[in-house]
Write a protein that holds these residues in place. Structure first.
Motif, mmCIF file in Angstrom:
data_model
loop_
_atom_site.group_PDB
_atom_site.id
_atom_site.type_symbol
_atom_site.label_atom_id
_atom_site.label_comp_id
_atom_site.label_asym_id
_atom_site.label_seq_id
_atom_site.Cartn_x
_atom_site.Cartn_y
_atom_site.Cartn_z
ATOM 1 N N LEU B 13 34.224 -73.141 -26.871
ATOM 2 C CA LEU B 13 33.860 -74.558 -26.934
ATOM 3 C C LEU B 13 32.487 -74.781 -26.290
ATOM 4 O O LEU B 13 31.654 -75.519 -26.813
ATOM 5 C CB LEU B 13 34.922 -75.417 -26.243
ATOM 6 N N LEU B 14 32.280 -74.106 -25.150
ATOM 7 C CA LEU B 14 31.002 -74.303 -24.452
ATOM 8 C C LEU B 14 29.836 -73.772 -25.282
ATOM 9 O O LEU B 14 28.754 -74.362 -25.289
ATOM 10 C CB LEU B 14 31.030 -73.622 -23.072
ATOM 11 N N VAL B 186 43.161 -77.675 -26.619
ATOM 12 C CA VAL B 186 41.803 -77.557 -27.139
ATOM 13 C C VAL B 186 41.110 -78.918 -27.181
ATOM 14 O O VAL B 186 40.013 -79.097 -26.641
ATOM 15 C CB VAL B 186 41.824 -76.931 -28.545
ATOM 16 N N TYR B 187 41.768 -79.917 -27.799
ATOM 17 C CA TYR B 187 41.109 -81.227 -27.907
ATOM 18 C C TYR B 187 40.986 -81.901 -26.546
ATOM 19 O O TYR B 187 40.056 -82.676 -26.305
ATOM 20 C CB TYR B 187 41.827 -82.117 -28.919
ATOM 21 N N LEU B 192 37.085 -83.517 -22.489
ATOM 22 C CA LEU B 192 36.519 -83.387 -21.142
ATOM 23 C C LEU B 192 35.043 -83.002 -21.184
ATOM 24 O O LEU B 192 34.243 -83.503 -20.384
ATOM 25 C CB LEU B 192 37.305 -82.332 -20.352
ATOM 26 N N ILE B 193 34.700 -82.132 -22.129
ATOM 27 C CA ILE B 193 33.289 -81.726 -22.218
ATOM 28 C C ILE B 193 32.418 -82.916 -22.644
ATOM 29 O O ILE B 193 31.354 -83.176 -22.074
ATOM 30 C CB ILE B 193 33.122 -80.542 -23.193
ATOM 31 N N PHE B 195 33.078 -85.961 -22.088
ATOM 32 C CA PHE B 195 33.031 -86.852 -20.930
ATOM 33 C C PHE B 195 31.995 -86.371 -19.929
ATOM 34 O O PHE B 195 31.220 -87.161 -19.381
ATOM 35 C CB PHE B 195 34.416 -86.926 -20.281
ATOM 36 N N ALA B 196 31.957 -85.049 -19.711
ATOM 37 C CA ALA B 196 30.999 -84.499 -18.748
ATOM 38 C C ALA B 196 29.557 -84.738 -19.201
ATOM 39 O O ALA B 196 28.652 -84.863 -18.382
ATOM 40 C CB ALA B 196 31.245 -83.007 -18.556
ATOM 41 N N LEU B 197 29.359 -84.808 -20.534
ATOM 42 C CA LEU B 197 28.009 -85.088 -21.041
ATOM 43 C C LEU B 197 27.675 -86.572 -20.933
ATOM 44 O O LEU B 197 26.550 -86.953 -20.579
ATOM 45 C CB LEU B 197 27.888 -84.659 -22.509
ATOM 46 N N CYS B 198 28.635 -87.418 -21.258
ATOM 47 C CA CYS B 198 28.360 -88.858 -21.397
ATOM 48 C C CYS B 198 28.433 -89.632 -20.084
ATOM 49 O O CYS B 198 27.652 -90.548 -19.846
ATOM 50 C CB CYS B 198 29.337 -89.486 -22.393
ATOM 51 N N TRP B 199 29.383 -89.240 -19.253
ATOM 52 C CA TRP B 199 29.612 -90.040 -18.049
ATOM 53 C C TRP B 199 28.370 -90.152 -17.152
ATOM 54 O O TRP B 199 28.027 -91.252 -16.720
ATOM 55 C CB TRP B 199 30.804 -89.469 -17.260
#
Lengths: 241, 219
Positions: B13-14, B186-187, B192-193, B195-199
């Motif tokens: 995913l990363l 997975v979803y 979470l990913i 969220f980590a980008l947007c937050w």
């Protein structure tokens, strides 16, 4: 020859005609007060002179520069007449010094050290040299208006248009601004001011123009106009019955 | 059957997240440049140019991003132009972002007091000089929070490109789910990913808003 020549100027907003054929010639060094009720067209007339409003008919010229609706002619005209506004309109993102220097460096391409020297001199003239590095929002209304005057003077205009420049000020701040204007008048600057300060108009102005319903209703030296108004409209405006 | 560890899932995913980030950056930068051009058209003195920009903005704001992606991907294919997924995705997102940024920025320019135009005009400045030295510096201050805020929408918008087959974070999520049969894990990680980008962006937009309001307290 007159410095400012206003000939048969007409101006409408849609179907409403706000200036109905204005004729006014201003000689160099004259101080003119334009008085009248709100809606009489006095501010509009002033704003037409430096092209902030476009005129529908007639002509305006300042020291030979014709008012035409293109950037080259407008710029030439605006370099001759400065304008000061009721709401000061200082640039809030610039310091006091920056406000006075900006148009010199941008419009006239004056080198920065020279522009700064002129700015300091002009601020000195309005008594605010010590505020060079302050921002406009740190100043009182009266101080802001004096900076606006310094900013206009820095462009070395031959005439100044003042649009109700003390109307947005607290009463105790009016006199400091008027003192600056009085000094300019004494130095021979040509001034056209829309004002409600009747005492000032009486003391300082060489001529008073009374506007009524889009026309110049009465013109004359202040002692005439204030002491012996000819028309009932002016009598009513001055509160004489 | 192959066993997938959590790390296997996360690692894949990363890797795909890189493409989400790249696509977001391309959309934002490209959209910013086109948006700036739209802004100048939108506030130009010529009516034809103003209308042109207005219709462009209305078209892109008035249709779903998904349709724009489909048209870029399949539509051009009808004319025999072979458009790879990454190009269609990038193109549609740039044009879409530009429409929104152009309109946000127009609002910011129009928020600058009319007196600023009049004062600078009466000092003899031309239109470009007014924009450059007086109007834009003030408009930019107003524009920072909504612009940063909109960048969050751009990041989330990239998820739609998975539908035309561009392998970014969402598409990778689908692929990994199909291999592992662990949709929730997975979803959940995908979310979470995002969220980590947007937050951090949302948060910084809020902080900027507060900061710039403080600077305006005296006006």
């Amino acid at each position: 020859m007159s410095l400012i020549e206003i000939t048969e100027v007409r101006k409408s907003y849609g179907a409403t005609e706000v200036l109905k054929g204005i004729n006014l010639d201003v000689a160099s060094g004259e101080v003119i007060a334009i008085i009248g009720k709100s809606g009489s067209g006095k501010s509009t007339l002033l704003r037409c002179i430096n092209g902030l409003e476009t005129i529908n008919r007639g002509s305006i010229s300042v020291a030979g520069a014709q008012l035409l609706d293109d950037e080259v002619h407008l710029k030439a005209l605006r370099l001759k007449v400065g304008m000061i506004f009721q709401q000061f309109n200082l640039f809030p993102h610039q310091t006091v010094g920056g406000n006075v220097m900006l148009s010199q460096t941008v419009v006239k391409k004056t080198p920065k050290p020279e522009a700064e020297a002129i700015a300091r001199k002009m601020l000195e003239r309005v008594g605010l040299a010590h505020k060079f590095d302050a921002y406009p929002d740190e100043l009182s209304g009266g101080q802001q208006q004096r900076v606006a005057i310094a900013r206009a003077l820095a462009m070395q205009p031959i005439a100044l248009l003042c649009d109700e420049i003390t109307s947005a000020l607290d009463p105790e701040l009016v006199s400091e601004v008027l003192a600056v204007v009085r000094e300019l008048a004494a130095e021979g600057m040509t001034l056209l001011m829309v004002t409600h300060e009747m005492k000032f108009a009486r003391d300082v102005c060489s001529r008073v123009v009374f506007m009524h319903q889009g026309r110049v209703h009465e013109v004359g030296p202040p002692e005439e106009v204030f002491a012996r108004p000819q028309t009932p409209e002016l009598k009513q405006f001055l509160g004489l019955h | 059957m192959i066993e997938f560890t959590l790390w296997d899932i996360l690692r894949n995913l990363l890797l795909a997240t890189r493409w989400t980030v790249v696509l977001s950056l391309v959309s934002f930068l490209g959209g910013g440049i086109v948006g700036l051009a739209l802004l100048f058209l939108r506030i130009s003195k010529r009516k034809s140019l103003r209308s042109l920009a207005k219709y462009y903005i209305e078209l892109f704001q008035g249709t779903p991003l998904l349709m724009q992606l489909f048209i870029a991907f399949f539509g051009l294919g009808l004319f025999g132009i072979d458009v790879p997924a990454w190009l269609a995705a990038g193109l549609a997102l740039v044009l879409w972002t530009a429409a929104f940024l152009g309109e946000i920025w127009r609002g910011c320019v129009e928020a600058v007091a009319k007196g600023q135009w009049e004062a600078s005009a009466s000092l003899g400045m031309g239109w470009l000089q007014q924009m450059r030295y007086v109007i834009l510096p003030q408009a930019m201050k107003v524009a920072v929070p909504p612009t940063v805020g909109f960048s969050v929408q751009v990041i989330k918008g990239t998820a739609l490109t998975s539908i035309i087959g561009f392998v970014e974070l969402s598409k990778a999520g689908t692929v990994v789910t199909n291999a592992t049969f662990q949709p929730f894990t997975v979803y959940g990680l995908v979310a979470l990913i995002y969220f980590a980008l947007c937050w951090p962006l949302s948060k910084s937009s809020q902080i900027l808003e507060r900061k710039l309001n403080v600077a305006h307290r005296n006006h």
